[in-house]
Design a protein around this motif. Structure first.
Motif, mmCIF file in Angstrom:
data_model
loop_
_atom_site.group_PDB
_atom_site.id
_atom_site.type_symbol
_atom_site.label_atom_id
_atom_site.label_comp_id
_atom_site.label_asym_id
_atom_site.label_seq_id
_atom_site.Cartn_x
_atom_site.Cartn_y
_atom_site.Cartn_z
ATOM 1 N N ILE A 23 38.208 45.117 39.577
ATOM 2 C CA ILE A 23 37.204 44.050 39.744
ATOM 3 C C ILE A 23 36.336 43.951 38.495
ATOM 4 O O ILE A 23 36.107 42.877 37.939
ATOM 5 C CB ILE A 23 36.302 44.333 40.973
ATOM 6 C CG1 ILE A 23 37.129 44.334 42.255
ATOM 7 C CG2 ILE A 23 35.189 43.304 41.058
ATOM 8 C CD1 ILE A 23 36.371 44.815 43.480
ATOM 9 N N MET A 34 36.956 44.895 35.490
ATOM 10 C CA MET A 34 37.697 44.377 34.337
ATOM 11 C C MET A 34 37.863 42.866 34.458
ATOM 12 O O MET A 34 37.710 42.129 33.492
ATOM 13 C CB MET A 34 39.051 45.043 34.239
ATOM 14 C CG MET A 34 38.969 46.462 33.700
ATOM 15 S SD MET A 34 40.588 47.224 33.714
ATOM 16 C CE MET A 34 40.280 48.615 32.627
ATOM 17 N N ALA A 35 38.189 42.395 35.681
ATOM 18 C CA ALA A 35 38.415 40.960 35.880
ATOM 19 C C ALA A 35 37.167 40.166 35.532
ATOM 20 O O ALA A 35 37.257 39.091 34.935
ATOM 21 C CB ALA A 35 38.831 40.692 37.318
ATOM 22 N N ILE A 36 36.000 40.684 35.885
ATOM 23 C CA ILE A 36 34.793 39.908 35.608
ATOM 24 C C ILE A 36 34.200 40.219 34.241
ATOM 25 O O ILE A 36 33.102 39.777 33.934
ATOM 26 C CB ILE A 36 33.735 40.085 36.699
ATOM 27 C CG1 ILE A 36 33.284 41.525 36.774
ATOM 28 C CG2 ILE A 36 34.265 39.610 38.039
ATOM 29 C CD1 ILE A 36 32.153 41.707 37.732
#
Lengths: 230, 409
Positions: free
Chosen positions: B319, B321-323
């Motif tokens: 999460i 990393m995704a944001i």
């Protein structure tokens, strides 16, 4: 300039000795402010396509231009910066941090672009207000309903003024009524703030909210059209 | 851009969620740091004690003992042959440039009487130089003079133990006591010196002029003979030259040929003590090294728990990393977590170490000294352990593929 330009994008995965072509020569353009539903059976390549659009993955061949920048050439950290500034993710399983308040979950993206604490708090509150959850700010995900959790996730996607929201089956875990509320929220954001919304869905009901439907099959785009209106 | 306060908050929260686990992990570091501090304190206490003893026998001290007699091929111990004289002592003082002062010593046991009190102690005949040689100032009165030595005056200096046993609370200066029935005037009292390195009471002593001892107390067959000559060198560096100069001078004075053995022994007391002190230091280092092994084990515990934590939180990492979390954002998050564990453990370990040293000194009677440096060292070391053992789990976390991490159940 188009917001997104995909030029002959292919993605090949190696599974042991076998090469799997997840995407074959996909080319398309997306303008700012579009509302797109991506559909297709599982294994059709839509998830791979979304991962590439979300800068989580790079195409094997071809070019993906986001606001004119060729994303395929960027480093891991540069991709992270682009995800942080331009893309908001909404997942089927919400993917909020447990044991962390709604407000702090929404603040999370701003932790990684160095905004001062006060500004973070303020912007996070604004984003929560946009999704109608300002009263739930101190609650933890476990204290929120599925629909509320998804709205917190949308607030988190919005908070850095993302140009694109990528939603992977955002209503997959929600009942029909809540799904409708969430979709209304997407429509409102798309119309009001001109945010480009791209969502993956299996349901034509959900796709009907969009203004363009892209269908994938076996790694190719087989149809790109306006949705069937009810 | 890395946001330290928020990262710290995230780390603390993660540790709070698993309180028991964090506490147990920290325990390793607590014990390690506590052990290092306690062991260093014990070692330091021991070497400090030895240093004090060195100071109490007198610094830069050399002792000259007479040689061994050989009777029918049977060699006796050092000091059995009466070869040293007061004249030797005077010559050493005059002719050896590395020597600062000299005091001969002719001693024997004697019964001392004052009023209705009596006490048995060691009476040492010497010269005024003794006070310099042994770094032993007077508490009361005056020392005897060269004049007293020449005239074999019946004057004496008392050690504290003798004063306590004969005079209690009275001022002994000017009073007359009897040594072997002869009347001696007390002219001075020595300060308290405490135990010798061998555990003897150094204050149980009476000093009289060496001539008085020779002629009136311990009459010998060899006039002018003394048992020991004590020498103080100019400085620690002058000890070796002094030893050489003394040996050369005495060989010449005693007419010893180039192939003959010395009829005396020169002992560098300070050096012997310094060797002991060195040994104590080495031992304290060794103890510290052994204790730091437990610190190392504590570090491995941290690494272990951090690896578990990274696996457990794979989805969270996905999460983040995704944001938009970058490589170093993730790395720092986990390293700060490891550091928080090790430094909190370090602080608790310091408290344990201080307590442990106190308990050892109270219960076991060992002298322990906790130096600020050892605290700093242990704390710094625990920090290094955190960084070292936290890096690999953090590195592993930062290399996760965000897509796979997000799918992780």
């Amino acid at each position: 300039m188009k917001l997104i330009t995909a030029q002959d994008i292919s993605k090949v995965y190696k599974l042991g000795d076998i090469d799997v072509n997840a995407l074959c020569d996909v080319s398309l353009g997306i303008e700012r402010g579009e509302f797109i539903a991506v559909m297709g059976p599982s294994g059709s390549g839509k998830s791979t396509f979304m991962n590439i659009l979300g800068c989580l993955d790079k195409p094997t061949t071809g070019h993906y231009l986001l606001e004119g920048i060729d994303v395929g050439r960027l480093s891991r950290d540069e991709l992270a910066a682009i995800r942080n500034k331009k893309i908001g993710f909404v997942f089927q399983g919400f993917n909020l941090l447990p044991r962390t308040s709604a407000l702090e979950n929404v603040e999370l993206p701003m932790l990684y672009n160095g905004l001062p604490a006060k500004e973070r708090r303020q912007k996070a509150m604004e984003a929560l207000k946009t999704v109608g959850l300002e009263e739930r700010a101190p609650h933890h995900p476990s204290q929120l309903s599925g629909g509320q959790q998804q709205r917190v996730a949308i607030a988190r996607a919005l908070v850095n003024d993302a140009a694109i929201i990528l939603a992977d089956e955002p209503t997959g875990n929600l009942d029909t009524k809540t799904s409708a509320e969430i979709m209304e929220l997407f429509v409102r954001l798309n119309k009001g703030s001109a945010i480009t919304v791209i969502l993956v869905t299996h349901e034509s009901d959900i796709a009907a909210y969009s203004r363009r439907v892209i269908r994938f099959l076996d790694g190719r785009v087989i149809r790109d059209e306006e949705p069937v209106r009810r | 851009m890395i946001n330290i306060p928020s990262t710290l908050k995230i780390a603390l929260r993660a540790l709070k969620v698993n309180k028991m686990r964090s506490a147990l992990t920290m325990l390793g570091i607590i014990i390690g740091v506590g052990a290092v501090i306690t062991m260093l304190a014990v070692g330091r206490g021991a070497s400090q004690k030895i240093s004090e003893q060195i100071a109490s026998i007198g610094s830069n001290l050399i002792m000259i003992l007479p040689g061994a007699t050989t009777a029918g091929g049977l060699r006796m111990g050092a000091g059995t042959q009466p070869t040293l004289s007061v004249a030797d002592a005077e010559a050493i003082k005059k002719e050896c440039p590395a020597v600062s002062d000299v005091a001969p010593d002719l001693s024997g046991g004697a019964q001392i009487v004052y009023g209705n009190q009596n006490w048995s102690t060691v009476v040492r005949g010497t010269t005024p130089g003794i006070l310099t040689v042994r770094d032993w100032p007077l508490a009361l009165g005056r020392s005897f003079t060269e004049q007293d030595v020449k005239g074999a005056s019946k004057v004496c200096l008392l050690g504290q133990t003798v004063v306590e046993n004969l005079f209690r609370d009275m001022d002994p200066v000017g009073r007359i006591l009897r040594i072997k029935k002869l009347p001696f005037t007390v002219i001075g009292v020595l300060t308290k010196k405490g135990q010798s390195p061998q555990g003897q009471d150094q204050d149980d002593i009476i000093y009289v002029p060496v001539t008085t001892a020779q002629k009136k107390l311990f009459g010998t067959a060899f006039p002018g003979m003394v048992r020991i000559i004590m020498v103080k060198a100019m400085s620690p560096e002058a000890l070796d030259p002094a030893e050489k100069q003394i040996t050369a001078l005495l060989r010449q004075r005693h007419r010893i040929g180039p192939k003959q053995e010395d009829d005396f022994t020169v002992r560098n007391l300070t050096q012997m003590m310094q060797t002991q002190e060195q040994a104590a230091k080495v031992m304290s280092l060794l103890l510290g090294a052994i204790a730091s092994v437990s610190l190392l084990v504590g570090g491995i515990g941290i690494m272990n728990i951090m690896l578990v934590s990274v696996t457990e939180r794979t989805r969270e990492i996905g999460i983040r990393m995704a944001i938009g979390a970058k490589t170093w954002d993730i790395r720092l998050q986990f390293m700060i977590e490891a550091l928080t564990l090790s430094l909190t453990g370090g602080v608790a370990g310091i408290i344990l170490g201080l307590g442990g040293s106190k308990i050892l000194s109270v219960l076991a009677g060992w002298s322990t000294i906790v130096s600020p440096l050892s605290i700093l060292l242990a704390f710094g070391f625990s920090g290094l352990v955190g960084i070292f053992f936290g890096f690999y789990p953090a590195y592993k976390a930062s290399l996760l593929n965000p897509i796979e991490a997000l799918r992780y159940e």
